[in-house]
Every structure is written in structure tokens, then in C-alpha cells.
Write a protein that holds these residues in place. Structure first.
Motif, PDB file in Angstrom:
ATOM      1  N   THR A 182      -9.439  42.595 -10.405  1.00  0.00           N
ATOM      2  CA  THR A 182     -10.236  41.363 -11.403  1.00  0.00           C
ATOM      3  C   THR A 182      -9.206  40.016 -11.020  1.00  0.00           C
ATOM      4  OG1 THR A 182      -8.433  41.748 -13.252  1.00  0.00           O
ATOM      5  CG2 THR A 182     -10.701  43.017 -13.104  1.00  0.00           C
ATOM      6  N   SER A 183      -9.794  39.080 -11.726  1.00  0.00           N
ATOM      7  CA  SER A 183      -8.855  37.775 -11.497  1.00  0.00           C
ATOM      8  C   SER A 183      -8.249  37.564 -12.610  1.00  0.00           C
ATOM      9  CB  SER A 183      -9.919  36.595 -11.192  1.00  0.00           C
ATOM     10  OG  SER A 183      -9.246  35.290 -11.395  1.00  0.00           O
ATOM     11  N   ALA A 184      -7.000  37.122 -12.955  1.00  0.00           N
ATOM     12  CA  ALA A 184      -6.136  36.888 -13.934  1.00  0.00           C
ATOM     13  C   ALA A 184      -5.998  35.513 -14.327  1.00  0.00           C
ATOM     14  CB  ALA A 184      -4.730  37.467 -13.598  1.00  0.00           C
ATOM     15  N   ASP A 185      -6.878  34.413 -13.733  1.00  0.00           N
ATOM     16  CA  ASP A 185      -6.919  33.128 -14.376  1.00  0.00           C
ATOM     17  C   ASP A 185      -8.013  32.438 -14.527  1.00  0.00           C
ATOM     18  OD1 ASP A 185      -7.445  32.814 -11.945  1.00  0.00           O
ATOM     19  OD2 ASP A 185      -5.722  31.763 -10.997  1.00  0.00           O
ATOM     20  N   GLY A 186      -9.167  32.849 -13.810  1.00  0.00           N
ATOM     21  CA  GLY A 186     -10.438  32.006 -14.073  1.00  0.00           C
ATOM     22  C   GLY A 186     -10.356  30.544 -13.586  1.00  0.00           C
ATOM     23  N   ASN A 187      -9.622  30.512 -12.427  1.00  0.00           N
ATOM     24  CA  ASN A 187      -9.685  29.397 -11.609  1.00  0.00           C
ATOM     25  C   ASN A 187     -10.959  29.353 -10.401  1.00  0.00           C
ATOM     26  OD1 ASN A 187      -7.929  27.781 -13.043  1.00  0.00           O
ATOM     27  ND2 ASN A 187      -6.105  28.650 -11.872  1.00  0.00           N
ATOM     28  N   GLY A 188     -11.948  30.035 -10.756  1.00  0.00           N
ATOM     29  CA  GLY A 188     -13.075  29.710  -9.729  1.00  0.00           C
ATOM     30  C   GLY A 188     -13.186  30.942  -8.842  1.00  0.00           C
ATOM     31  N   ILE A 189     -12.288  31.918  -9.030  1.00  0.00           N
ATOM     32  CA  ILE A 189     -12.079  33.009  -7.893  1.00  0.00           C
ATOM     33  C   ILE A 189     -12.363  34.325  -9.009  1.00  0.00           C
ATOM     34  CG2 ILE A 189     -10.749  34.539  -6.429  1.00  0.00           C
ATOM     35  CD1 ILE A 189      -9.441  32.186  -5.657  1.00  0.00           C
ATOM     36  N   THR A 190     -13.355  35.117  -8.479  1.00  0.00           N
ATOM     37  CA  THR A 190     -13.588  36.312  -9.426  1.00  0.00           C
ATOM     38  C   THR A 190     -13.506  37.493  -8.242  1.00  0.00           C
ATOM     39  OG1 THR A 190     -14.871  35.351 -11.033  1.00  0.00           O
ATOM     40  CG2 THR A 190     -15.182  37.653 -10.789  1.00  0.00           C
ATOM     41  N   LEU A 191     -12.650  38.407  -8.538  1.00  0.00           N
ATOM     42  CA  LEU A 191     -12.448  39.789  -7.619  1.00  0.00           C
ATOM     43  C   LEU A 191     -13.649  40.605  -7.885  1.00  0.00           C
ATOM     44  CD1 LEU A 191      -8.659  40.080  -7.422  1.00  0.00           C
ATOM     45  CD2 LEU A 191     -10.008  38.930  -5.880  1.00  0.00           C
ATOM     46  N   LEU A 198     -18.588  28.459 -16.796  1.00  0.00           N
ATOM     47  CA  LEU A 198     -19.748  28.539 -17.856  1.00  0.00           C
ATOM     48  C   LEU A 198     -19.884  30.047 -17.957  1.00  0.00           C
ATOM     49  CD1 LEU A 198     -21.912  27.338 -19.368  1.00  0.00           C
ATOM     50  CD2 LEU A 198     -23.438  27.181 -17.399  1.00  0.00           C
ATOM     51  N   SER A 199     -19.749  31.021 -16.985  1.00  0.00           N
ATOM     52  CA  SER A 199     -19.899  32.274 -17.149  1.00  0.00           C
ATOM     53  C   SER A 199     -18.818  32.968 -17.789  1.00  0.00           C
ATOM     54  CB  SER A 199     -20.170  32.865 -15.569  1.00  0.00           C
ATOM     55  OG  SER A 199     -18.788  32.666 -15.024  1.00  0.00           O
ATOM     56  N   ALA A 200     -17.810  32.296 -18.166  1.00  0.00           N
ATOM     57  CA  ALA A 200     -16.371  32.929 -18.856  1.00  0.00           C
ATOM     58  C   ALA A 200     -16.534  32.844 -20.054  1.00  0.00           C
ATOM     59  CB  ALA A 200     -15.283  32.460 -18.093  1.00  0.00           C
ATOM     60  N   GLY A 201     -17.263  32.291 -20.766  1.00  0.00           N
ATOM     61  CA  GLY A 201     -17.413  32.172 -22.209  1.00  0.00           C
ATOM     62  C   GLY A 201     -17.600  33.478 -23.046  1.00  0.00           C
ATOM     63  N   THR A 246     -10.533  18.554 -26.441  1.00  0.00           N
ATOM     64  CA  THR A 246     -11.795  18.446 -25.387  1.00  0.00           C
ATOM     65  C   THR A 246     -11.342  19.164 -24.146  1.00  0.00           C
ATOM     66  OG1 THR A 246     -11.235  16.452 -24.136  1.00  0.00           O
ATOM     67  CG2 THR A 246     -12.745  16.218 -26.240  1.00  0.00           C
ATOM     68  N   PHE A 247     -12.288  19.980 -23.672  1.00  0.00           N
ATOM     69  CA  PHE A 247     -12.086  20.826 -22.405  1.00  0.00           C
ATOM     70  C   PHE A 247     -13.486  20.737 -21.511  1.00  0.00           C
ATOM     71  CE2 PHE A 247     -13.547  23.989 -25.291  1.00  0.00           C
ATOM     72  CZ  PHE A 247     -14.385  24.856 -24.329  1.00  0.00           C
ATOM     73  N   THR A 248     -13.119  21.253 -20.190  1.00  0.00           N
ATOM     74  CA  THR A 248     -14.311  21.181 -19.219  1.00  0.00           C
ATOM     75  C   THR A 248     -14.829  22.539 -19.141  1.00  0.00           C
ATOM     76  OG1 THR A 248     -13.404  19.193 -18.108  1.00  0.00           O
ATOM     77  CG2 THR A 248     -15.022  20.528 -16.941  1.00  0.00           C
ATOM     78  N   VAL A 249     -16.261  22.540 -19.088  1.00  0.00           N
ATOM     79  CA  VAL A 249     -16.872  23.697 -18.788  1.00  0.00           C
ATOM     80  C   VAL A 249     -17.352  23.617 -17.344  1.00  0.00           C
ATOM     81  CG1 VAL A 249     -18.746  25.278 -19.417  1.00  0.00           C
ATOM     82  CG2 VAL A 249     -17.909  23.800 -21.202  1.00  0.00           C
ATOM     83  N   THR A 250     -16.766  24.427 -16.543  1.00  0.00           N
ATOM     84  CA  THR A 250     -17.091  24.419 -15.090  1.00  0.00           C
ATOM     85  C   THR A 250     -18.059  25.417 -14.456  1.00  0.00           C
ATOM     86  OG1 THR A 250     -15.342  25.913 -14.585  1.00  0.00           O
ATOM     87  CG2 THR A 250     -14.635  23.860 -14.773  1.00  0.00           C
ATOM     88  N   PRO A 251     -18.623  25.401 -13.302  1.00  0.00           N
ATOM     89  CA  PRO A 251     -19.794  26.301 -12.900  1.00  0.00           C
ATOM     90  C   PRO A 251     -19.126  27.794 -12.734  1.00  0.00           C
ATOM     91  CG  PRO A 251     -19.713  24.262 -11.523  1.00  0.00           C
ATOM     92  CD  PRO A 251     -18.430  24.237 -12.381  1.00  0.00           C
ATOM     93  N   ALA A 252     -19.779  28.552 -12.542  1.00  0.00           N
ATOM     94  CA  ALA A 252     -19.261  30.173 -12.126  1.00  0.00           C
ATOM     95  C   ALA A 252     -18.775  30.209 -10.860  1.00  0.00           C
ATOM     96  CB  ALA A 252     -20.538  30.963 -12.207  1.00  0.00           C
ATOM     97  N   ALA A 253     -17.708  31.025 -10.504  1.00  0.00           N
ATOM     98  CA  ALA A 253     -17.048  31.207  -9.167  1.00  0.00           C
ATOM     99  C   ALA A 253     -17.922  32.151  -8.310  1.00  0.00           C
ATOM    100  CB  ALA A 253     -15.716  31.879  -9.543  1.00  0.00           C
TER     101      ALA A 253
END
Length: 954
Positions: free
Chosen positions: A875-884, A690-693, A753-760
Motif C-alpha cells: 500500500t501507499s502511505a501518503d496519497g501523493n499520487g502513487i498507489t502500490l 479524487l479517488s481517495a475521499g 480550503t484544500f485541492t481535490v487532485t486526479p487519481a494516481a
């Protein structure tokens, strides 16, 4: 000729045996080589082939008289034009055989009975007829097959040095397929015999070739026993084309008795015998007596002998034989009667008769006796003249000897006979030769009309055989030019040879006219055109093109090259018999061929179905040109029509004049361009925190028209243009549409369609620290530790490292020991500002929490002092829930040691790592002894440290 059964069988057997005889003889009888000679025999004859070949061809048009034509085993008797001595005997006749032999005999009857086809070996046998003979090519010959040959004879030259030629022309030997040609030449005075061979080489395999089955030589009666014959060859192929033999004798020559004349009466005593000298004679045997033949009385060297003690009124016979070491020559046996005892004086006065032409006789004699008694006359040469009373009849050319006699009576003794001799000369002989007119070559043959005053047949000779030849009195025209003919009359025993007369006339070329039909005008595509000119000479006509740019010609075929006027000239150059014809030129038009375009109707086509290929063609075979008449709907390039918009497309096919074809009439075809279909390609949006939009949408249409997007879940996400704003966690549904236009139908909408996930949760990164100094060239590894809290998940991290590039040089990076499972890797990218970017793939939060995830290797510069490596832009390169996070801790480079994995101690793990570097499995970064590579020496240091022996790395 007719033959008895026995003779016919003998001949067949002879022919059958010829090749066997030749083979048998070759083993015992030596071949005569050219440049050889034989003899002399008992009569002084010698044979030699060291003589000049000079063939006198008298056959056919050569002027000779033909005999024995078409015969087999034939003979013919010929009277010689002069007396010829052979083996000491003078002959005036010769018997010619078709079988290659000539026999000397005065008896014509004996000639007809000679059958001599079976030749013999003269070195061991005598001829069957045992007649004097010259044998130039004695074997079984025939003129009956194929029947074109004959024996020819002819006399040449003036009295005293004449030559008589007997020639066998085109005679065929038994079992031969080719003819032979040879001749005998007899010479007056010298009595020389020449034998010449023009054609005797019949080819390999022919037994008669080069005399292989023949007898060659000369023979006298009883010759073998008396050594009076010369055997040159028998059954041996020693002859050849252009070969010549000569047979000569040094025996005494012929001579005549002069007094007393034969049968003379009243010959006064004493009697003196006289005779002419014999050539080559060294002495003379004198035979004299009252019996016939007389007995030998003496031998003298002179040409006279006075006989002692002869009786009156007695008949005596006498003969002279001339002698030398080579042979003899016999005279005839003469007789005379001696005078009665002498009474009164009785003397004859006998006027000399003048020399007289044979045709001028008779000659009247004028002799008187002093007794007044009548004088009688006797001819001593009855072959030349006879006498009746005082009138002498001239019989032949030669010396006429007349003796005047007066026998006396009771009162007068017989007068001494007086002999006078005069010459009977040949009659004059003049040729009258009419001038032949100039003649066209085609008008021949020409008949000649020459006559001789002797009424003897005139013969003709061509002096220009390349222009004309002559046979008998007929001239055959061979080519154009000047024909020169000489008329000859060689005379005979009573007429002199006439002076030859030559006449010339022109053989003109025949006229030659070309007929050249007019060629029709012709389409260029209808060629080639055949020319049909002819010449009155029937010779081939040649053609030349005067307009090679329009037409060319080969033989009689005209190839059409281009449209225009084709001009062709017909020529005929003539030949030896026809004049060159006047050239004739004809022209005709070469026209272009019609050219028609075939343009099939194109089918209606959707805008998206293009391009459309045009398939028009022209009869010329050349490519058709296309033009679009509606460029807003369609355009054309070559034969390809590009569809621009929906509507009616009009295309015109054209072709200008090309090559041999005229310009074609243009053809236009029209077809409809229908609206095109289109489809949408919509890229699937990734699930997003959600926070990556916001999220950017990507979709295209095959028509290239703009795509419009609409959100089907406004509570989760909204869309503006191609940007999706994330409102809440959940499923976001977006539909892509394209409504079409004038050229395209509307596209089928596509939904994604795609899923909007919570922030990491936040992640921190730190670098291990150390202190101390290293050595220039040392390679050190800096461990990287990441820490994170949150739900374990796959993650990709990106870390930029900044360092002092004057002191450190980046070498490599590797995955940490605790995270070496499959699927995890570190990649390295150099940045433009000198930073090094590390990108880790396949990690998760649990792995990150376990400690060191990677090592970065650096080479120390010289001199080296403490330096810092600062992480930045974590930084994180993929947005799979991990943010450096950005809380990156700096580290200090410390002294390298044998603790390869930097876990605080040196153990077996460090040994394994250094071995991997030595084997090339891991990058070589721990060159502990600074010798340029990681090898067994570096492994030994780490083993020593693991065993507690210390780590000495300098």
C-alpha cells in the motif's frame, strides 16, 4: 607629726629609696627561708620560724585598746602589766612606734623623741636610737592614709603566765596601696617574744609585700659591737600571711636581791648577802665594796655569800650578776650600813602582816624591840607599798617587803633588822550584765549595759558573729537567730580579771507583708500583663500561675495563653532578716479578642476569566472560609471561586472562633459572571486525490461546544456532519461555525480550503528471485524492486513482508544504492502476526522505476532449505499520487555470494559495501567466513572475488 625640713626631706628620700635598697640588698643579703633559725647571740637569744601561728586579733571588736590612730611616725609609751626581762634587764614599760618597732625604756619622755622611719640592716648597723628593741616589721608605716588603722594593746591570762599583745592593724607602707597586719606577743615568766604576721602579702609589684622593704629582728643597746642583736631579714620578702617567729633566750632570768634590803641600816656583822635564784644561771658574780659601782669580789654557785671583815658603821654597795654560757642577768645595786659596835641586847619581834587586797589597805604593822625603843619601818618594794610610821600604804599588786629596824641608843645595840613580806593581791572584780531584750532585726543596733565592780571598762565579744557583731557596747544585728554576747573585764594592776558573763537574746525576723493590686480583666491580644505586687520588706516578690492553661508568668510578666480565669499568687520567701510573707492570690479574666472580616468586593468577571481568587482577611490573622450561595453560577474551593455559568455569584466569608479571637461576623459579597468568549481551531485538510475521499474534518471550540461545518464549493465537495464527499477535482472550501449558548457568545467562523487532485496510476512491486541453499547462520539480503508509471512526485511506500519464521530471522533493511540521496530512509516495524513492515520515505516515481530501492536482510536457520519471502498488503502511505498495487511477486532465497549489491558481478562497489560494514557505517550482514562479525577477513574475500580469484564463503 611635725617634722623639720631636713627630717621631711630625709623621709621623702627614704621612701623614694626603699625599692632601690631592697633590690641592692637582695644581691648581697641571703633571704631567710621558712624552717630556718638564727643565733644565739652573746646574750643567748635565738630566732626561729618553726613555731605555731596563733594570731590574737585584738583590733576593732577584738577588745584591744587603740593608740596612734590616724598618725604618721607616732610613738606611745605603754606600762607593762608585768616585769619583762630583755637582754638581762627587767622593764616595766615599752615605747611603741607606728613604724613597726617596740623599744624597751623606762623613760616615757625619751619615747616621744624617737624618730625611726628609716630602717637599717641589723647585720651591719645599729638602730639610730640605739635602744633595746623588738622590730617585727620596721619600715616607714603610717596610719594617716587612709586613716582606718591603729596600734592596739591588750593583756591576757593570770598572774605569772600573762601575755601582752601589741598589734599593728591596717598600717600602710610607703608607696603601698594595701595595709599590713602583724603583732608582738610578750610572755610573762619565760620572757619569750613571738612575732606573728596576719596580712603581709600585698600582691605583685608592691615593694613592701612580704617584708620587702622592712627590717625584722631584735636589738640591744650597742648590739652590733656586743653581738647582742639578731638580724632576721632586711629588704627581703621572706614573710608571708600566717607566718610566725619566736625570739627566745637561754641567758639567766631576772631575779631580786633579798637581804640586806636596799639602804638597810645597822646591819649586824657578819653580813650575809642573799638573793633569789635566776633561771638558767650556773653561777653568780658578787660585787661588794664601799664605792658605787662596787668591785668584783668572788663568783659563787649558791644564792648567798657571807662577806668577811666588814667594818662597823660603814656604808657598803653590792650587786649580783647571774651568769651562764649564753649571757648574764644583772641585779640592781643595793646599799646597806653596818651596825655600830654592840651594846645591850636589842631584839625585834615583828608580826607577819597578812596578804591584803590592794583596796583593803592601809596595813598597820606590829613590831616591838626588846629594848623598848621605838621600831621604825622601811619598804623594800616602794613600787608595791610605802610606809609612814607603822602604816603601810598599798601602791600596786605584788610582794610587799617591810623591814623593821631599831637603831639602838647609848644603852642598846642596834637590833638585827627583821624583814617580813606579804602579798598585795588584786581587788575582786565582778561584772553585772543586764539581760538584752529579744529584738526585731530591723530594730537594731542594741546597746549593752554591763558594768564591773572595779569601775574599769567592760569589753564585749560576740559568740555568734553570723547573727550579731559587737563594737564597743553597740551590737550590730547581722541575721536572725540567737545572739550570744560575753562581757569581759581583764582587770589591771589593782583588780583581778572578772569572770566573763554571757547573755543571749533572740534576733527575730522583721514582719513581711505583700501588697498585690488587683489586675484588670484583659483581652488576650493585649498581653502580657505586668504584676505590681510589693513586699513591706522591699525584697523582690515572685509570682506563680495557678492556671497555666490560661496564663503563664516569668518574673513579673504574665503571658496570656487562652481565654479564661487567670490566677496568680504573689510570694515573698523572706531572708535572714525578714519572715516569709503570707502569699496573696489575685484572679482576672482573660477575654477573646474581637475578630473582624475584611472582604473586598470581587469584580464582575467573564465566565472564561475564572477562577476568581477571594482576598478576604480577619484581624485574627487566620484564614477566612468561603461558601458559595449560588452553586449553579459559581462554586468555591479554598479561596478560589470556579465560574460555572453566567449569572450572579454570591460568596459568604466566615471565620469561627480561633485561638485567642472570637468568631467573626460573616460578610457576603456578590458579583456578576458574564458570558464567555470562544474561538475555533480548524485543522487544515490535506490535498486529496479524487479517488481517495471522503475527507474527515477536525475542528474544536474553546467552549467545547459542537462545531458545525458548511461547504462553500458544492460542485467540488459537499459536507455532512464532519465528513466531506469529493465530487470533482478543484478547490474545496469548508467553513467551521459555533453559534454560542447561554454562557458563551458566538465564535468567529473559520474557513479552510484544500485541492481535490486526479487519481494516481498503478504501481507494482517485485522481489528478486534466486535458487540454491545457504548455510545456517548466513545472512542474506533480498533486493526489493518497485515499478510505477505516472507523473514523478514524492512518495512514501509501505510494504509488509511475510516469511517462514522457522527458517528465517529478519535482521535489517537498508536503502538501495541508486536511491541513497539525502532525504530517503527505510524504517522497520515489527507486526503482531510476525510480519515485518517496511516504510520508505522520500522516494518518487523516477527512483522507483530505476530498480532496487531497498534490501531486506535475513539470517538463515539450521538446517536450511529453500524458503520464500512473500510481499503482501502493498500500500501507499501518503496519497501523493502513487498507489502500490497488489501484484507483489514472491522471491526465493538464494546462496549468498561476494556480490554484495546483487548486481550480477563482484566489483569495486561490492568492496566498498563490505568495507562500510566492517567499519560500522552499514549494518554487518555479510559475515562471509561465519566468524561472528564483518571484519578484514570478509573484506579480503570480496577483494579476491573482484580480482577474479573466486569467492569462497564457506
Amino acid at each position: 607629726m611635725c617634722e623639720t625640713t631636713t627630717m621631711r626631706n630625709l623621709k621623702m628620700n627614704s621612701r623614694w629609696m626603699k625599692s632601690l635598697i631592697a633590690i641592692a640588698i637582695a644581691g648581697t643579703y641571703a633571704a631567710t627561708l621558712q624552717g630556718a633559725s638564727k643565733g644565739p647571740d652573746a646574750q643567748g637569744y635565738t630566732a626561729s620560724d618553726q613555731t605555731v601561728f596563733s594570731y590574737l586579733d585584738i583590733s576593732g571588736a577584738g577588745g584591744g585598746t587603740a593608740i596612734l590612730a590616724g598618725t604618721d611616725d607616732g610613738t606611745a609609751f605603754l606600762t607593762l602589766p608585768f616585769s619583762f626581762q630583755f637582754y638581762g634587764v627587767s622593764y616595766t614599760g615599752v615605747c611603741v612606734s607606728s613604724n613597726g618597732a617596740a623599744y624597751f625604756t623606762p623613760d616615757a619622755a625619751a619615747c616621744s623623741s624617737i624618730t625611726d622611719f628609716a630602717n637599717v640592716d641589723l647585720s651591719s648597723a645599729t638602730t639610730p636610737s640605739d635602744l633595746p628593741a623588738v622590730l617585727p616589721f620596721w619600715t616607714d608605716l603610717t596610719f594617716s592614709t587612709p586613716g582606718a588603722g591603729a596600734v592596739y594593746y591588750q593583756s591576757f591570762g593570770s598572774t605569772g603566765s600573762r601575755r601582752f599583745v601589741i598589734q599593728w592593724a591596717n598600717a600602710y607602707a610607703a608607696n603601698s596601696s594595701s595595709p599590713v597586719n602583724f603583732e608582738i606577743v610578750l610572755t610573762e615568766g619565760t620572757n619569750a617574744i613571738a612575732v606573728q604576721y596576719q596580712t603581709v602579702n600585698l600582691g605583685a609589684g608592691d615593694p613592701a609585700s612580704n617584708g620587702g622593704t622592712s627590717t625584722v629582728g631584735i636589738h640591744n643597746t650597742g648590739g652590733l659591737a656586743a653581738n647582742q642583736q639578731i638580724a632576721w631579714s632586711f629588704g627581703v620578702p621572706v614573710l608571708s600571711n600566717g607566718y610566725a617567729l619566736s625570739f627566745l633566750t637561754t641567758a639567766p632570768g631576772p631575779f631580786v636581791l633579798t637581804a640586806p634590803l636596799n639602804a638597810a641600816a645597822g646591819v649586824a656583822l657578819p653580813v650575809t648577802l642573799t638573793w633569789n635564784a635566776s633561771a638558767n644561771a650556773t653561777s653568780y658574780d658578787v660585787y661588794l665594796g664601799t664605792t658605787n659601782p662596787p668591785a668584783l669580789v668572788t663568783n659563787v654557785a649558791a644564792t648567798s655569800y657571807t662577806a668577811p671583815s666588814l667594818a662597823n658603821s660603814t656604808v657598803y654597795y653590792w650587786q649580783i650578776i647571774a651568769k651562764n654560757t649564753s649571757g648574764t642577768s644583772k641585779s640592781q645595786v643595793f646599799s646597806f650600813t653596818t651596825a655600830a659596835p654592840v651594846a645591850g641586847s636589842n631584839v625585834i619581834t615583828f608580826s607577819q602582816p597578812p596578804d591584803t587586797a590592794l583596796s583593803a589597805g592601809p596595813v598597820t604593822l606590829a613590831a616591838a624591840a626588846s629594848s623598848g625603843l621605838t621600831v621604825s619601818y622601811t619598804s623594800n618594794s616602794t613600787g608595791v607599798c610605802t610606809v609612814a610610821g607603822s602604816s603601810v600604804t598599798l601602791v600596786a599588786v605584788g610582794g610587799c617587803s617591810i623591814t623593821a629596824n631599831q637603831a639602838g641608843d647609848a644603852s642598846f645595840a642596834p637590833a638585827t633588822a627583821v624583814t617580813k613580806t606579804f602579798n598585795v593581791t588584786v581587788n575582786p572584780n565582778v561584772i553585772t550584765f543586764s539581760q538584752p531584750p529579744d529584738t526585731l532585726f530591723s530594730a537594731g543596733p542594741v546597746t549593752l549595759t554591763a558594768t564591773a565592780s572595779s569601775a574599769l571598762a567592760v569589753t564585749y565579744t560576740s559568740n555568734s558573729t553570723g547573727v550579731c557583731t559587737v563594737l564597743n557596747s553597740t551590737v550590730t544585728l547581722v541575721a536572725t537567730g540567737t545572739c550570744s554576747i560575753t562581757a569581759n573585764q581583764s582587770g589591771n594592776a589593782t583588780f583581778a580579771a572578772a569572770t566573763p558573763v554571757t547573755k543571749s537574746f533572740n534576733v527575730a525576723s522583721n514582719p513581711n507583708v505583700i501588697t498585690f493590686p488587683q489586675p484588670s480583666d484583659t483581652l488576650i491580644s493585649a498581653g502580657p500583663v505586668v504584676m505590681t505586687a510589693t513586699a513591706s520588706s522591699a525584697l523582690a516578690v515572685t509570682y506563680t500561675s495557678n492556671s497555666t492553661g490560661v496564663c503563664t508568668v516569668l518574673n513579673s510578666s504574665v503571658t496570656l495563653v487562652a481565654a479564661g480565669t487567670c490566677s496568680i499568687t504573689a510570694n515573698q520567701a523572706g531572708n535572714a532578716t525578714f519572715a516569709a510573707a503570707t502569699p496573696v492570690t489575685k484572679t482576672f479574666n482573660v477575654t477573646l479578642s474581637p475578630n473582624v472580616i475584611t472582604f473586598p468586593q470581587p469584580a464582575d468577571t467573564a465566565l472564561t476569566g475564572g477562577p476568581v481568587t477571594m482576598t478576604g482577611s480577619a484581624t485574627s490573622g487566620s484564614a477566612v472560609t468561603y461558601t458559595s450561595n449560588t452553586t449553579g453560577v459559581c462554586t468555591v474551593s479554598g479561596a478560589s471561586v470556579a465560574l460555572v455559568s453566567a449569572g450572579s455569584c454570591s460568596i459568604t466569608a466566615s471565620q469561627a472562633a480561633t485561638g485567642n479571637f472570637a468568631a467573626a461576623v460573616s460578610v457576603t459579597q456578590t458579583f456578576n459572571v458574564l458570558k464567555g468568549s470562544q474561538t475555533i481551531t480548524f485543522t487544515q485538510p490535506a490535498d486529496t486525490a479524487l479517488s481517495a475521499g471522503p475527507v474527515t474534518l477536525t475542528a474544536t471550540a474553546t467552549s467545547s461546544l459542537s462545531i458545525s461545518f458548511a461547504s462553500n464549493s458544492g460542485t467540488v465537495c459537499t459536507v455532512s456532519s464532519s465528513s466531506v464527499t469529493l465530487v470533482a477535482t478543484g478547490t474545496c472550501s469548508i467553513t467551521a461555525s459555533q453559534a454560542g449558548n447561554a454562557n458563551y457568545n458566538a465564535a468567529t467562523p473559520v474557513t479552510k480550503t484544500f485541492t481535490v487532485t486526479p487519481a494516481a496510476l498503478p504501481v507494482t512491486v517485485s522481489l528478486a528471485v534466486g535458487d540454491g541453499n545457504g548455510f545456517a547462520g548466513d545472512v542474506v539480503e533480498l533486493p526489493i524492486t518497485l515499478t510505477s508509471t505516472g507523473t514523478p512526485a514524492l512518495a512514501t511506500f509501505q510494504l509488509d513482508l511475510n516469511f517462514d519464521q522457522t527458517k528465517l530471522t529478519f535482521k535489517s533493511a537498508r536503502v538501495g544504492a541508486q536511491s541513497t540521496a539525502a532525504g530517503k530512509s527505510i524504517s522497520i516495524n515489527a507486526q503482531a502476526n510476525g510480519d515485518i513492515r517496511l516504510l520508505g520515505v522520500g522516494f518518487n516515481q523516477n527512483v522507483i522505476a530505476n530498480g532496487i530501492v531497498a534490501y531486506a536482510s535475513f539470517t538463515l536457520g539450521s538446517p536450511f532449505s529453500a524458503a520464500s519471502v512473500t510481499p503482501k498488503a502493498c500500500t501507499s502511505a501518503d496519497g501523493n499520487g502513487i498507489t502500490l498495487g497488489t501484484a507483489c511477486t514472491a522471491g526465493t532465497i538464494k546462496l549468498p555470494s561476494c556480490d554484495i549489491n546483487v548486481d550480477g558481478t563482484t566489483n569495486v562497489a561490492d568492496v566498498q559495501l563490505i568495507i562500510n560494514e566492517a567499519l560500522g557505517v552499514n549494518p554487518q550482514v555479510h559475515d562471509l567466513n561465519h566468524d561472528g562479525s564483518v571484519n578484514v577477513a570478509d573484506v579480503q574475500k570480496v577483494i579476491n572475488a573482484a580480482l577474479g580469484l573466486g569467492c569462497s564463503v564457506q
